[in-house]
Design a protein around this motif. Structure first.
Motif, mmCIF file in Angstrom:
data_model
loop_
_atom_site.group_PDB
_atom_site.id
_atom_site.type_symbol
_atom_site.label_atom_id
_atom_site.label_comp_id
_atom_site.label_asym_id
_atom_site.label_seq_id
_atom_site.Cartn_x
_atom_site.Cartn_y
_atom_site.Cartn_z
ATOM 1 N N GLY A 60 -6.836 0.597 12.122
ATOM 2 C CA GLY A 60 -5.625 0.841 12.902
ATOM 3 C C GLY A 60 -4.599 -0.246 12.678
ATOM 4 O O GLY A 60 -4.427 -0.743 11.565
ATOM 5 N N TYR A 61 -3.906 -0.626 13.757
ATOM 6 C CA TYR A 61 -2.861 -1.648 13.576
ATOM 7 C C TYR A 61 -3.431 -3.034 13.304
ATOM 8 O O TYR A 61 -2.726 -3.904 12.806
ATOM 9 C CB TYR A 61 -1.872 -1.687 14.747
ATOM 10 C CG TYR A 61 -2.436 -1.603 16.135
ATOM 11 C CD1 TYR A 61 -3.306 -2.564 16.627
ATOM 12 C CD2 TYR A 61 -2.058 -0.566 16.989
ATOM 13 C CE1 TYR A 61 -3.794 -2.492 17.911
ATOM 14 C CE2 TYR A 61 -2.532 -0.488 18.278
ATOM 15 C CZ TYR A 61 -3.407 -1.451 18.743
ATOM 16 O OH TYR A 61 -3.901 -1.377 20.028
ATOM 17 N N VAL A 62 -4.703 -3.256 13.569
ATOM 18 C CA VAL A 62 -5.333 -4.518 13.169
ATOM 19 C C VAL A 62 -5.365 -4.616 11.645
ATOM 20 O O VAL A 62 -5.175 -5.692 11.063
ATOM 21 C CB VAL A 62 -6.756 -4.644 13.756
ATOM 22 C CG1 VAL A 62 -7.442 -5.899 13.237
ATOM 23 C CG2 VAL A 62 -6.704 -4.671 15.282
ATOM 24 N N GLY A 63 -5.579 -3.478 10.989
ATOM 25 C CA GLY A 63 -5.540 -3.455 9.530
ATOM 26 C C GLY A 63 -4.165 -3.817 8.995
ATOM 27 O O GLY A 63 -4.045 -4.519 7.985
ATOM 28 N N SER A 64 -3.116 -3.378 9.688
ATOM 29 C CA SER A 64 -1.760 -3.736 9.283
ATOM 30 C C SER A 64 -1.537 -5.242 9.395
ATOM 31 O O SER A 64 -0.890 -5.853 8.542
ATOM 32 C CB SER A 64 -0.740 -2.997 10.155
ATOM 33 O OG SER A 64 -0.755 -1.612 9.889
ATOM 34 N N ALA A 65 -2.083 -5.837 10.450
ATOM 35 C CA ALA A 65 -1.939 -7.283 10.627
ATOM 36 C C ALA A 65 -2.642 -8.045 9.515
ATOM 37 O O ALA A 65 -2.091 -9.008 8.956
ATOM 38 C CB ALA A 65 -2.487 -7.697 11.993
ATOM 39 N N TRP A 66 -3.864 -7.633 9.153
ATOM 40 C CA TRP A 66 -4.592 -8.306 8.071
ATOM 41 C C TRP A 66 -3.881 -8.115 6.728
ATOM 42 O O TRP A 66 -3.848 -9.027 5.892
ATOM 43 C CB TRP A 66 -6.026 -7.784 7.990
ATOM 44 C CG TRP A 66 -6.948 -8.404 8.990
ATOM 45 C CD1 TRP A 66 -7.535 -7.799 10.055
ATOM 46 C CD2 TRP A 66 -7.385 -9.774 9.016
ATOM 47 N NE1 TRP A 66 -8.309 -8.699 10.751
ATOM 48 C CE2 TRP A 66 -8.236 -9.918 10.133
ATOM 49 C CE3 TRP A 66 -7.139 -10.882 8.214
ATOM 50 C CZ2 TRP A 66 -8.839 -11.131 10.462
ATOM 51 C CZ3 TRP A 66 -7.738 -12.095 8.544
ATOM 52 C CH2 TRP A 66 -8.584 -12.201 9.656
ATOM 53 N N ALA A 67 -3.294 -6.947 6.519
ATOM 54 C CA ALA A 67 -2.549 -6.708 5.283
ATOM 55 C C ALA A 67 -1.364 -7.665 5.185
ATOM 56 O O ALA A 67 -1.062 -8.207 4.116
ATOM 57 C CB ALA A 67 -2.069 -5.256 5.237
ATOM 58 N N THR A 68 -0.684 -7.895 6.311
ATOM 59 C CA THR A 68 0.449 -8.819 6.331
ATOM 60 C C THR A 68 0.011 -10.235 5.995
ATOM 61 O O THR A 68 0.662 -10.935 5.208
ATOM 62 C CB THR A 68 1.119 -8.798 7.723
ATOM 63 O OG1 THR A 68 1.528 -7.458 8.025
ATOM 64 C CG2 THR A 68 2.338 -9.717 7.764
ATOM 65 N N LEU A 69 -1.106 -10.677 6.571
ATOM 66 C CA LEU A 69 -1.614 -12.017 6.300
ATOM 67 C C LEU A 69 -1.986 -12.177 4.827
ATOM 68 O O LEU A 69 -1.626 -13.176 4.181
ATOM 69 C CB LEU A 69 -2.826 -12.312 7.188
ATOM 70 C CG LEU A 69 -3.576 -13.621 6.914
ATOM 71 C CD1 LEU A 69 -2.642 -14.823 7.009
ATOM 72 C CD2 LEU A 69 -4.761 -13.779 7.871
#
Length: 497
Positions: A410-419
């Motif tokens: 979910g949006y946690v995956g988006s956060a890890w992608a950004t990092l």
């Protein structure tokens, strides 16, 4: 260190307007999250993601090109200002005319056929922002930080005041919460069904009012279009355009992909647009890192160009990087350790399910700041195409990781992608920079401080104390320990020199 001190002074001057303005603007987050459900706020987050992308297209790197060419020997800065503003004004008029003519099909395409006016208003905002960017650049070039800050703050105060008036005062009077005698008047100026339209319309009016405040800078403007002089600037700027677009993709594509790529019912009883709204609201907690980065960038870009020929500049740039990272690492630790407490003040409880992304996004923005700092090498050596390739590669990584991780995390995956994206961009820029424009960055110290902040945060997260006050003290103690380590080590290094 005198060069570094000069940058600190300029950062403080521009940063004051940036920090105060962003903090005042941030006060709107609790207003929005209180007034609108996550799904409605998701519409705002979603549309402003496109605005961020188009902002880059409207200025296509000419602001940075203006600084670069204005600092070259023998340049007539006033004439250069006229030519750049003429170009940006002309292209903005064309771009906005196209968007206005296509507003209906665009609204249908993005899923808001009944809200065509949103597209119209945002298209006008884009033109105003693009035109105003060059007078603002002129103020920065002339070191008129006070006027720059005053206009920026006036815009923010108007925006915040109007939002507070309509979305707090008028809404509550309309709902009968207080001052019932004013309800007949309020019903003539406030319509609850207008919803998030107030956000877009207020933004349009506040941004338009910047132009009269820039009257002196606009009054000296004379329309000039000189293809021969603009050609080298465009050659310098076009890689920055692609770099900027890629950078915006890195920054906002996650909110766009969440709407389309998040499996239905991934979050029980929550639509995809609501998930975008929650992620966007929690992303706002990274503002504390963004403030430091934005203040630094306002001062750093013209500063680095002006100091390029100083023989001591590499050493100064290295020291600037170290203290920049130390400052950002502390922000990462403090905000992450107290994210629940900060969120309870600024974000409605309906959005708190997304707070898990806050530490990841703060760390991602730290590395984005490092990348901005490192980017000095390709700007000073006129190798901006390297910046383009780095940013485009980062955008590709961001898109691929979002597509892979969103269905799983979910949006946690988006956060890890950004990092992952920002860390990779910083690493690649460092390696290339040491080849073409060596700067003696203290890499061990920099990475050591970042790892120390991560370790102390993990201690706060995985060693919770049941007593709430002792838990607060423990978090503060970890932050204090970080500062003590920095103070002790830097003092030791100072005395060993």
């Amino acid at each position: 260190m005198s060069i570094a001190k000069k940058l600190v002074g300029q950062t403080a001057a521009y940063g004051l307007s940036s920090i105060i303005g962003r903090v005042l603007n941030y006060l709107l987050v609790p207003v929005y999250t209180k007034a609108f459900l996550p799904e409605a706020y998701g519409v705002v987050t979603y549309l402003y993601s496109f605005v961020a992308l188009f902002n880059v297209l409207y200025t296509y790197g000419m602001e940075t090109a203006f600084f670069r060419f204005a600092n070259k020997s023998g340049t007539d800065q006033r004439e250069l200002y006229n030519k750049v503003l003429s170009l940006i004004g002309s292209s903005s008029l064309i771009f906005t005319a196209i968007l206005l003519l296509a507003s209906g099909p665009i609204a249908n395409f993005i899923g808001f056929p009944e809200r065509q006016e949103y597209i119209v208003w945002l298209a006008i905002v884009l033109a105003i922002d693009a035109v105003a960017s060059i007078p603002f650049a002129w103020l920065r070039l002339q070191n008129k930080a006070v006027k720059f800050a005053s206009i920026k703050l006036t815009n923010i105060l108007l925006t915040v005041g109007a939002n507070m008036f309509f979305l707090v005062f008028c809404r509550q009077v309309y709902n009968g919460d207080y001052l019932p005698e004013l309800r007949p008047f309020v019903t003539t100026i406030y319509d609850p069904d207008f919803g998030v339209g107030y956000i877009f319309l207020i933004n349009l009016v506040a941004n338009a009012l910047q132009l009269p405040l820039l009257w002196k800078e606009l009054s000296i403007f004379r329309f000039r279009l000189d293809a021969e002089q603009l050609k080298p600037m465009l050659r310098y700027a076009y890689p920055l355009l692609f770099m900027g677009v890629a950078g915006m993709v890195n920054e906002v594509i996650d909110r766009i992909l969440l709407e389309y790529h998040l499996p239905e019912n991934f979050y029980p009883n929550m639509s995809n647009m609501a998930a975008v709204g929650i992620y966007g609201a929690c992303y706002k907690l990274s503002i504390f890192m963004s403030l430091a980065i934005q203040a630094f960038r306002y001062a750093a870009e013209p500063f680095f160009f002006s100091q390029a020929n100083d023989k001591n500049s590499p050493q100064a740039f290295a020291q600037i990087m170290k203290w920049f990272v130390i400052s950002c690492a502390f922000i990462f630790l403090f905000v992450s350790a107290f994210r629940d407490e900060i969120a309870s003040v600024f974000i409605d409880e309906r959005y708190h399910s997304g707070l898990v992304v806050v530490p990841i996004l703060l760390l991602a923005n730290l590395f984005l700041g490092v990348y901005y700092n490192l980017s000095v090498w390709f700007k000073l050596t006129d190798r901006t195409h390297f910046g383009t390739w780095i940013s485009v590669s980062g955008a590709i990584v961001t898109i691929i990781l979002n597509l892979l991780l969103i269905p799983v995390l979910g949006y946690v995956g988006s956060a890890w992608a950004t990092l992952c994206c920002y860390f990779g961009m910083a690493a690649v820029s460092y390696v290339l920079g040491q080849r073409y424009y060596p700067i003696p960055y203290p890499v061990r110290s920099i990475l050591g401080y970042v790892l120390l902040a991560i370790f102390l945060l993990l201690a706060v997260i995985y060693m919770p104390i049941q007593n709430i006050w002792l838990n607060y003290l423990f978090g503060l103690g970890m932050c204090a320990l970080f500062l003590l380590v920095v103070a002790g080590r830097e003092r030791l290094l100072f005395f060993n020199k």
